[in-house]
Design a protein around this motif. Structure first.
Motif, PDB file in Angstrom:
ATOM      1  N   MET A  75       0.843  -1.207   0.000  1.00  0.00           N
ATOM      2  CA  MET A  75       0.000   0.000   0.000  1.00  0.00           C
ATOM      3  C   MET A  75       0.871   1.248   0.000  1.00  0.00           C
ATOM      4  N   LYS A  76       1.955   1.251  -0.755  1.00  0.00           N
ATOM      5  CA  LYS A  76       2.920   2.343  -0.690  1.00  0.00           C
ATOM      6  C   LYS A  76       2.655   3.444  -1.712  1.00  0.00           C
ATOM      7  N   MET A  77       1.806   3.187  -2.697  1.00  0.00           N
ATOM      8  CA  MET A  77       1.504   4.199  -3.702  1.00  0.00           C
ATOM      9  C   MET A  77       0.312   5.034  -3.268  1.00  0.00           C
ATOM     10  N   THR A  78       0.180   6.200  -3.863  1.00  0.00           N
ATOM     11  CA  THR A  78      -0.951   7.066  -3.573  1.00  0.00           C
ATOM     12  C   THR A  78      -2.178   6.553  -4.319  1.00  0.00           C
ATOM     13  N   ARG A  79      -3.206   6.149  -3.562  1.00  0.00           N
ATOM     14  CA  ARG A  79      -4.480   5.682  -4.113  1.00  0.00           C
ATOM     15  C   ARG A  79      -4.336   4.471  -5.034  1.00  0.00           C
ATOM     16  N   THR A  80      -3.246   3.752  -4.923  1.00  0.00           N
ATOM     17  CA  THR A  80      -3.049   2.535  -5.704  1.00  0.00           C
ATOM     18  C   THR A  80      -2.455   1.474  -4.789  1.00  0.00           C
ATOM     19  N   ILE A  81      -2.971   0.262  -4.878  1.00  0.00           N
ATOM     20  CA  ILE A  81      -2.444  -0.834  -4.072  1.00  0.00           C
ATOM     21  C   ILE A  81      -2.017  -1.964  -5.003  1.00  0.00           C
ATOM     22  N   VAL A  82      -1.230  -2.896  -4.462  1.00  0.00           N
ATOM     23  CA  VAL A  82      -0.827  -4.085  -5.201  1.00  0.00           C
ATOM     24  C   VAL A  82      -1.495  -5.276  -4.536  1.00  0.00           C
ATOM     25  N   ILE A  83      -2.198  -6.076  -5.341  1.00  0.00           N
ATOM     26  CA  ILE A  83      -2.828  -7.279  -4.805  1.00  0.00           C
ATOM     27  C   ILE A  83      -2.170  -8.500  -5.422  1.00  0.00           C
ATOM     28  N   ARG A  84      -2.244  -9.620  -4.693  1.00  0.00           N
ATOM     29  CA  ARG A  84      -1.667 -10.887  -5.136  1.00  0.00           C
ATOM     30  C   ARG A  84      -2.801 -11.860  -5.403  1.00  0.00           C
ATOM     31  N   ARG A  85      -2.776 -12.482  -6.575  1.00  0.00           N
ATOM     32  CA  ARG A  85      -3.771 -13.480  -6.949  1.00  0.00           C
ATOM     33  C   ARG A  85      -3.086 -14.832  -7.086  1.00  0.00           C
ATOM     34  N   ASP A  86      -3.440 -15.776  -6.216  1.00  0.00           N
ATOM     35  CA  ASP A  86      -2.869 -17.121  -6.244  1.00  0.00           C
ATOM     36  C   ASP A  86      -3.744 -18.034  -7.089  1.00  0.00           C
ATOM     37  N   TYR A  87      -3.099 -18.971  -7.817  1.00  0.00           N
ATOM     38  CA  TYR A  87      -3.840 -19.944  -8.592  1.00  0.00           C
ATOM     39  C   TYR A  87      -2.991 -21.190  -8.769  1.00  0.00           C
ATOM     40  N   LEU A  88      -3.612 -22.262  -9.232  1.00  0.00           N
ATOM     41  CA  LEU A  88      -2.924 -23.528  -9.466  1.00  0.00           C
ATOM     42  C   LEU A  88      -2.753 -23.747 -10.964  1.00  0.00           C
ATOM     43  N   HIS A  89      -1.561 -24.239 -11.356  1.00  0.00           N
ATOM     44  CA  HIS A  89      -1.267 -24.523 -12.757  1.00  0.00           C
ATOM     45  C   HIS A  89      -1.010 -26.025 -12.899  1.00  0.00           C
ATOM     46  N   TYR A  90      -1.684 -26.657 -13.835  1.00  0.00           N
ATOM     47  CA  TYR A  90      -1.576 -28.102 -14.009  1.00  0.00           C
ATOM     48  C   TYR A  90      -0.349 -28.432 -14.856  1.00  0.00           C
ATOM     49  N   VAL A  91       0.467 -29.393 -14.381  1.00  0.00           N
ATOM     50  CA  VAL A  91       1.621 -29.900 -15.133  1.00  0.00           C
ATOM     51  C   VAL A  91       1.282 -31.328 -15.548  1.00  0.00           C
ATOM     52  N   SER A  92       1.053 -31.534 -16.848  1.00  0.00           N
ATOM     53  CA  SER A  92       0.544 -32.813 -17.317  1.00  0.00           C
ATOM     54  C   SER A  92       1.581 -33.929 -17.216  1.00  0.00           C
ATOM     55  N   LYS A  93       2.864 -33.597 -17.315  1.00  0.00           N
ATOM     56  CA  LYS A  93       3.909 -34.617 -17.237  1.00  0.00           C
ATOM     57  C   LYS A  93       3.890 -35.341 -15.898  1.00  0.00           C
ATOM     58  N   TYR A  94       3.681 -34.592 -14.826  1.00  0.00           N
ATOM     59  CA  TYR A  94       3.681 -35.163 -13.484  1.00  0.00           C
ATOM     60  C   TYR A  94       2.269 -35.387 -12.931  1.00  0.00           C
TER      61      TYR A  94
END
Length: 153
Positions: A75-94
């Motif tokens: 929350m270090k910017m003026t009127r702008t924040i950074v958010i983190r979006r987590d997700y899962l990625h499928y690896v077909s080999k494993y």
């Protein structure tokens, strides 16, 4: 309205120089809009004195397209924040999933004053507001006390 900027701050659709009628006084005229999609307009947007032309509730920005969620990281910017979006990625080999994440810069209106790092936010897509900002905060959900974190006061 607090005039802290060099340019005079006002909402473009509100005429401030209205003539005073006898016995009537409409002080505190303010444009507030309902963004729709089932999201409520915050009380601080209705009663506040801030001016933000990029606010979806009081400014000239409309929410359309995607609705996403994420966790506040910075929350270090003026009127702008950074958010983190987590997700899962499928690896077909494993035949397994791996964790991945993306950081997004999001415009945060002054009506969400009591936001802190770790809170979950819902953001809505809007027109490009700057080089990296294309989303606007429309709802804040407070973080539950599950994660240990140091808070000064």
């Amino acid at each position: 309205m607090d005039q802290t900027e060099r340019a005079f701050q006002k909402q473009p659709t509100v005429f401030l120089n209205r003539k005073k009628a006898l016995g009537k006084s409409k002080s505190g005229q303010r444009l507030v809009r309902n963004i729709g999609l089932g999201f409520k307009t915050p009380r601080t947007a209705k009663e506040g004195q801030y001016i933000d032309k990029k606010c979806p509730f009081t400014g000239n920005v409309h929410i359309r397209g995607r609705i996403l969620t994420g966790t506040v990281v910075k929350m270090k910017m003026t009127r702008t924040i950074v958010i983190r979006r987590d997700y899962l990625h499928y690896v077909s080999k494993y035949n397994r999933y791996e964790k991945r994440h993306k950081n997004m810069s999001v415009h945060c209106s002054p009506c969400f004053q009591d936001m802190s790092i770790g809170d979950n936010v819902t953001v809505g897509e809007c027109r490009p507001l700057s080089k990296t900002v294309r989303f606007n905060v429309i709802k804040v959900t407070k973080q539950t006390g599950a994660k240990k974190s140091f808070v000064k006061f």
